[in-house]
Design an enzyme around this catalytic site. Structure first.
Site, PDB file in Angstrom:
ATOM      1  N   LYS A 100     -25.867  -0.003  16.769  1.00  0.00           N
ATOM      2  CA  LYS A 100     -25.134   0.934  17.615  1.00  0.00           C
ATOM      3  C   LYS A 100     -24.968   2.277  16.919  1.00  0.00           C
ATOM      4  O   LYS A 100     -24.909   3.310  17.576  1.00  0.00           O
ATOM      5  CB  LYS A 100     -23.772   0.342  17.984  1.00  0.00           C
ATOM      6  CG  LYS A 100     -23.879  -0.636  19.143  1.00  0.00           C
ATOM      7  CD  LYS A 100     -22.518  -1.144  19.559  1.00  0.00           C
ATOM      8  CE  LYS A 100     -22.040  -2.221  18.633  1.00  0.00           C
ATOM      9  NZ  LYS A 100     -20.809  -2.837  19.042  1.00  0.00           N
ATOM     10  N   GLU A 127     -17.559  -5.149  19.762  1.00  0.00           N
ATOM     11  CA  GLU A 127     -16.678  -4.064  19.356  1.00  0.00           C
ATOM     12  C   GLU A 127     -16.952  -2.907  20.322  1.00  0.00           C
ATOM     13  O   GLU A 127     -18.112  -2.511  20.503  1.00  0.00           O
ATOM     14  CB  GLU A 127     -17.001  -3.642  17.927  1.00  0.00           C
ATOM     15  CG  GLU A 127     -16.076  -2.550  17.467  1.00  0.00           C
ATOM     16  CD  GLU A 127     -16.328  -2.115  16.028  1.00  0.00           C
ATOM     17  OE1 GLU A 127     -17.174  -2.715  15.344  1.00  0.00           O
ATOM     18  OE2 GLU A 127     -15.663  -1.150  15.627  1.00  0.00           O
ATOM     19  N   ARG A 132     -30.377 -12.526  14.264  1.00  0.00           N
ATOM     20  CA  ARG A 132     -30.310 -11.404  15.197  1.00  0.00           C
ATOM     21  C   ARG A 132     -31.646 -11.235  15.891  1.00  0.00           C
ATOM     22  O   ARG A 132     -32.682 -11.576  15.331  1.00  0.00           O
ATOM     23  CB  ARG A 132     -30.072 -10.077  14.468  1.00  0.00           C
ATOM     24  CG  ARG A 132     -28.921  -9.970  13.587  1.00  0.00           C
ATOM     25  CD  ARG A 132     -28.950  -8.634  12.853  1.00  0.00           C
ATOM     26  NE  ARG A 132     -28.594  -7.540  13.740  1.00  0.00           N
ATOM     27  CZ  ARG A 132     -27.341  -7.227  14.047  1.00  0.00           C
ATOM     28  NH1 ARG A 132     -26.339  -7.912  13.565  1.00  0.00           N
ATOM     29  NH2 ARG A 132     -27.100  -6.221  14.856  1.00  0.00           N
TER      30      ARG A 132
END
Ligand code: ATP
Ligand code: MG
Length: 555
Positions: free
Chosen positions: A271, A35, A261
């Site tokens: 982020k 994204e 992750r």
């Protein structure tokens, strides 16, 4: 890497091997779907190496697709940085860069199809009411009063949403699935919401935007993705992924697989948090060398190969885990130890005057690498006045101190043996100058009379050396898991950046930015890609020569 034996195996590759063997697929197509709401970080590198690495090894393809359905948080600066970082890591995407927003027309059509099949409806409960009606993990949800509208009414209302006739939060499109499902994502998830936001790709064409779960599976299908790899938090969403694809008319067989992750000690990886560090100016931008963003690591002097190696060493599993920072550091240290040319720099200088040396400059040959002769040699100037490291001289010391001590000898790296005779101090008692003599018969050989000189120190010639700023970095946070702190910004290490002013040998004048050098005895450094000037060099320390933290932590 074409050699099958060299391939790192993992559960995902085993699934792919099986799918290919069974003829379920004839070619592998993956995608990396960031994204564009921030810069990429080391966690993304794991996903990049996995997705692009699989495409490379299986002679398949990997798409770069921007998952751009949140226009308020996204922008073109992020898009550009992401493209650059992927390429810098050594990967290339198949064909053009793609955007989920390329598919907004098609996505709208699929939403209409779900409405026509009675599988989606326009909701007019407020966001708060929707939450309330959704129920909890232990209680089923309730049906919305708008759930049983007719297909015609839903079509008309959805068209009105698209036309901008509903304010934000006044209407949304929901899938009609199961308000009692044990999987919260299946309790009539929102598919579209109203947002009067300018989009970096589609401009003002849309005021309704599709949600991730609706967009991602369809984008995968449209691109012919075979294996859609994502992190474990999307495990439950797989049900919705499959539900959408089963209920629309689309030709495809993508399947989602989840892996854990990457978490790293002493850092934050979301982020949102990285953005906060940048916004609140707690760091100097997304590419601050203390940030574990790809651009920060690049600026710090990490090599693409060292990051790829790290991703390979950590592997891909479904187990949650946290990796020690030393695992990342040892990858870059191994790479630079092998490949970085050597040079000399003095970070905290004091003057050494060689009293029995003439005033001329002697140019000495110095190997660029101790055990890679093919890397050649360079010339370093040697003269009567040189800089040495403050910590490399003591007036007196015990035998363990293998550096320069009054009335004792030490070897200057790549040059002669010197003996300290006396020193001078300033008013505060700090040593400013050391006076010594040198033995002109010791260049590249031991003293003729057989006396042993154990220590070796580095130095640079005072007249020819270039002044330089050295930025020494430490972990950005003081605690192993800053993300779990109440206010993670309060756990920032105030000593994470130390600046020193010293000198480098003149051969460093044209050192390219980001290229790693080993400054003998002080660490691996590179020229800073932002602040360095030809007449004011700035070096970042990538990593020290040895793992000092392992020592501190008693490992
Ligand atoms: P963040 O939580 O940092 O905002 P994200 O998952 O929202 O990350 P995306 O841009 O959506 O960021 O991520 C793109 C891809 O990178 C996704 O497939 C995601 O699963 C993967 N990814 C993100 N963070 C990590 C991580 N720490 N380890 C492995 N893969 C990750
Ligand atoms: Mg995300």
């Amino acid at each position: 890497m074409s050699d099958a034996e060299a391939r790192p195996t993992n559960f995902i590759r085993q699934i792919i091997d099986k799918d290919l063997a069974e003829g379920k697929h004839t070619a592998v197509v993956t995608r990396f779907p960031p994204e564009p709401n921030g810069y990429l970080h080391i966690g993304h590198a794991k996903s990049i190496c996995l997705n692009f690495g699989i495409a490379q090894d299986y002679q398949g393809e990997c798409n770069l697709r921007f998952d751009d359905t949140n226009p308020e948080k996204e922008n073109v600066e992020y898009v550009e940085s992401i493209k650059r970082d992927v390429q810098w890591l050594g990967f290339d995407w198949a064909g053009e860069v793609r955007y989920s927003s390329n598919y907004f027309d098609k996505l709208y059509g699929y939403a209409v199809e779900l409405i026509e099949k009675g599988l989606a409806y326009v909701e007019e409960l407020t966001p708060d009411e929707i939450r309330e009606y959704r129920g909890t993990l232990t209680e089923p949800g309730k049906h919305s009063p708008y759930r049983e509208r007719s297909v015609e009414e839903n079509l008309a209302l959805f068209e009105k949403m698209r036309a901008g006739e509903f304010a934000e939060g006044k209407a949304c499109l929901r899938a009609k699935i199961d308000m009692a499902s044990p999987f919260m994502v299946m309790r009539d998830p929102v598919l579209y919401r109203v947002r009067f936001a300018h989009h970096h790709q589609t401009g003002d064409k849309w005021c309704i935007y599709p949600m991730y779960d609706f967009t991602h599976c369809i984008s995968d299908a449209l691109e012919g993705i075979t294996h859609s790899l994502c992190t474990l938090e999307f495990q439950d969403n797989r049900r919705l992924y499959d539900w959408v694809l089963e209920n629309i008319t689309i030709d495809c067989t993508p399947h989602q697989y989840e892996f854990s992750r990457l978490n790293l000690e002493y850092t934050v990886m979301s982020k949102r948090k990285l953005n906060q560090l940048v916004e609140e100016q707690l760091v100097n931008g997304w590419d601050d060398p203390r940030m574990l963003t790809i651009s920060g690591l690049r600026r710090r002097g990490y090599t693409p190969a060292s990051i790829r190696e790290f991703c390979q060493r950590i592997g891909v599993t479904k187990q949650d885990n946290t990796i020690e920072m030393s695992a990342l550091e040892s990858c870059v240290r191994d790479d630079l130890n092998e490949n970085a040319p050597r040079a000399m720099a003095v970070l905290d200088p004091i003057k050494l005057v060689i009293e029995n040396k003439a005033d001329d400059v002697e140019w000495l040959d110095a190997p660029n690498h101790p055990n890679q002769p093919e890397m050649g040699t360079r010339q370093v100037p040697f003269s009567r006045e040189i800089w040495i490291e403050r910590e490399d001289f003591r007036e007196s010391a015990n035998k363990k101190y293998k550096r320069l001590v009054l009335e004792k000898e030490v070897r200057l790296r790549n040059a002669y043996v010197v003996k300290a005779e006396r020193c001078e101090k300033d008013d505060e008692g700090n040593i400013t100058t050391v006076y010594c003599s040198y033995d002109p018969d010791t260049l590249g050989k031991d003293p003729a009379d057989g006396r042993k000189v154990k220590g070796v120190i580095h130095w640079v010639s005072a007249a020819e050396a270039l002044p330089a700023e050295f930025r020494l970095y430490d972990r950005l946070f003081t605690v192993p898991n800053p993300a779990s702190a109440d206010n993670f910004a309060e756990t920032i290490n105030p000593e994470s950046l130390q600046v020193q002013h010293g000198f480098v040998e003149p051969s460093m004048q044209n050192a390219p930015v980001e290229k790693g050098y080993q400054f003998e005895r002080t660490g691996y450094f590179c020229v800073d890609n932002k602040d360095s000037r030809k007449d004011a060099l700035v070096f970042n320390r990538t990593v020290s020569l040895r793992d000092t933290w392992a020592k501190i932590e008693g490992k």
